[in-house]
Design a protein around this motif. Structure first.
Motif, mmCIF file in Angstrom:
data_model
loop_
_atom_site.group_PDB
_atom_site.id
_atom_site.type_symbol
_atom_site.label_atom_id
_atom_site.label_comp_id
_atom_site.label_asym_id
_atom_site.label_seq_id
_atom_site.Cartn_x
_atom_site.Cartn_y
_atom_site.Cartn_z
ATOM 1 N N ASN A 1 -3.074 -1.901 -7.831
ATOM 2 C CA ASN A 1 -3.824 -1.891 -9.033
ATOM 3 C C ASN A 1 -3.501 -2.491 -10.619
ATOM 4 O O ASN A 1 -3.862 -1.941 -11.556
ATOM 5 N N THR B 1 2.192 1.557 -16.905
ATOM 6 C CA THR B 1 1.058 1.559 -16.789
ATOM 7 C C THR B 1 0.178 1.529 -17.904
ATOM 8 O O THR B 1 0.645 1.557 -18.988
ATOM 9 N N GLU C 1 -2.053 4.245 -3.398
ATOM 10 C CA GLU C 1 -2.074 3.665 -4.505
ATOM 11 C C GLU C 1 -0.776 2.477 -5.080
ATOM 12 O O GLU C 1 -0.698 2.097 -5.828
#
Length: 421
Positions: A60, A80, A125
């Motif tokens: 991701n 993130t 993920e």
């Protein structure tokens, strides 16, 4: 005839120069201070996170960073960009060990301290499921105050390759000393100065469980698995002290230029020759080391492997990445990026490196000369001391969109380099 008003001309010139300077500064800010090939741009996605070493990017585009020193008692960061503003924040940190190596493969995050290798299970993920309880897969590796970091990579058959750097410059009886001879048989090579291979899914392995995959490598910080050749490639840090240990054989300038920093393709059983030889990129020859009877001209035994690419000396290659993405132009496909951390020992010449270089590859071999891809990390043009460098590139990783990520272990910055299609 009325005389020109030079004050007005000076004012206009100053305004023009200021506008150019502003434009240049704006461009520098937009590219994080880096100079890149046409069509590329760079952004600093994170700053001041600690001494950022190697880096891994999940599916991701989220970022794992290893730290050379613990921050708040933790050695791995997970970053993130939740608000999608281009800036990544530390989501959480984990692992009570510092170090360099980190890699994502087949549902696990692998991370190394200076003596051990751990793996963390990932969810779908590719986020760490249980950060407080990693599995220890390798333990008891040599760490003796010199070349301690354990870089690693995982191949496509669940094997882990670990660099174990030599705790010596050139295996002298008295390390880095005047005319001290090399130790007979170099006993260091039994447990260091090479690459060891272990199983990725077996716990608590040690030297007894591992395979001594390759030897004669003084220290490898950058390594990667090349899927085009299905083989390991490494960047070796070449030796130091040719002049200070052997002033009758080498001038200061020769010692500043030599030996080469070498990219090697490594196969099982290979011997790259340390400490018995070094590669001279000027003569383009393998040269017998002075500790073992060399004089700067005598050639080394032909049994030692040749480098794939020989770079100038003392640039400290800390990151290696074979680019497999589709974002960059075709010339970059399957080519090698190398992060040169920068030298400390090229005096009386200026220090060198402090940039990311690129080597084009075709059919598994270099297809052209190496080139500087991204420079400007240091923030100054001429570097006489490492203390002058504002940033030093260290780790490399490829994002899922084909972007290139670069870490800096001075101020803890992470750069993202993209191609503007």
């Amino acid at each position: 005839m009325k005389k020109p008003n030079y004050k007005i001309f000076s004012l206009i010139a100053a305004v023009i120069l200021m506008s150019y300077s502003f434009t240049d500064r704006k461009d520098d800010i937009e590219n994080a201070g880096l100079t890149l090939p046409a069509g590329f741009s760079a952004a600093t996605i994170s700053e001041n996170i600690g001494r950022a070493r190697h880096i891994a990017i999940n599916k991701n585009g989220e970022v794992y960073v290893r730290l050379a020193k613990l921050v708040d008692g933790k050695g791995t960061l997970f970053l993130t960009d939740d608000d999608k503003d281009g800036k990544f924040e530390v989501k959480f940190s984990f692992g009570d060990f510092s170090g360099t190596g980190i890699y994502i493969k087949n549902g696990y995050l692998y991370a190394s301290s200076n003596e051990e290798v751990f793996r963390f299970k990932l969810d779908k993920e590719e986020r760490v499921i249980d950060p407080n309880n990693p599995e220890k897969i390798i333990t008891g590796l040599i760490a003796k105050n010199q070349h301690e970091t354990k870089s690693l990579v995982v191949d496509n058959q669940d094997n882990v390759y670990v660099n174990i750097g030599a705790y010596s410059n050139s295996c002298q009886v008295k390390d880095r000393s005047l005319e001290s001879p090399g130790m007979v048989g170099c006993p260091i090579l039994d447990s260091a100065g090479g690459i060891w291979k272990f199983k990725a899914d077996k716990l608590n392995q040690s030297y007894n469980n591992g395979e001594h995959y390759a030897t004669g490598l003084r220290n490898v910080v950058g390594l990667d698995w090349n899927n085009a050749t299905n083989s390991l490639f490494v960047m070796q840090h070449g030796r130091d002290n040719l002049n200070s240990s052997w002033p009758k054989l080498y001038t200061e300038k020769q010692s500043a230029d030599l030996p080469a920093e070498c990219l090697y393709q490594i196969k099982k059983g290979d011997n790259a020759g340390w400490p018995y030889m070094y590669y001279d990129q000027i003569q383009k020859k393998k040269i017998l080391a002075p500790e073992y009877g060399g004089d700067g001209k005598k050639e080394a035994d032909s049994k030692f492997i040749n480098p794939t690419v020989a770079f100038p000396g003392h640039m400290a290659p800390n990151g290696l990445l074979f680019y497999t993405g589709n974002q960059f132009p075709e010339k970059y496909k399957n080519g090698a990026f190398i992060a040169f951390h920068g030298s400390w020992n090229r005096s009386p010449l200026p220090q060198e490196g402090y940039y990311v270089a690129f080597v084009p590859f075709k059919d598994g071999k270099p297809s052209g000369d190496w080139e500087v891809f991204a420079k400007g990390f240091a923030g100054v043009e001429v570097i006489n001391s490492t203390r002058q460098a504002q940033h030093r590139p260290c780790g490399l990783a490829q994002g899922p969109d084909g972007s290139l990520f670069v870490t800096d272990d001075v101020k803890g910055s992470v750069y993202k380099i993209s191609y503007n299609q």
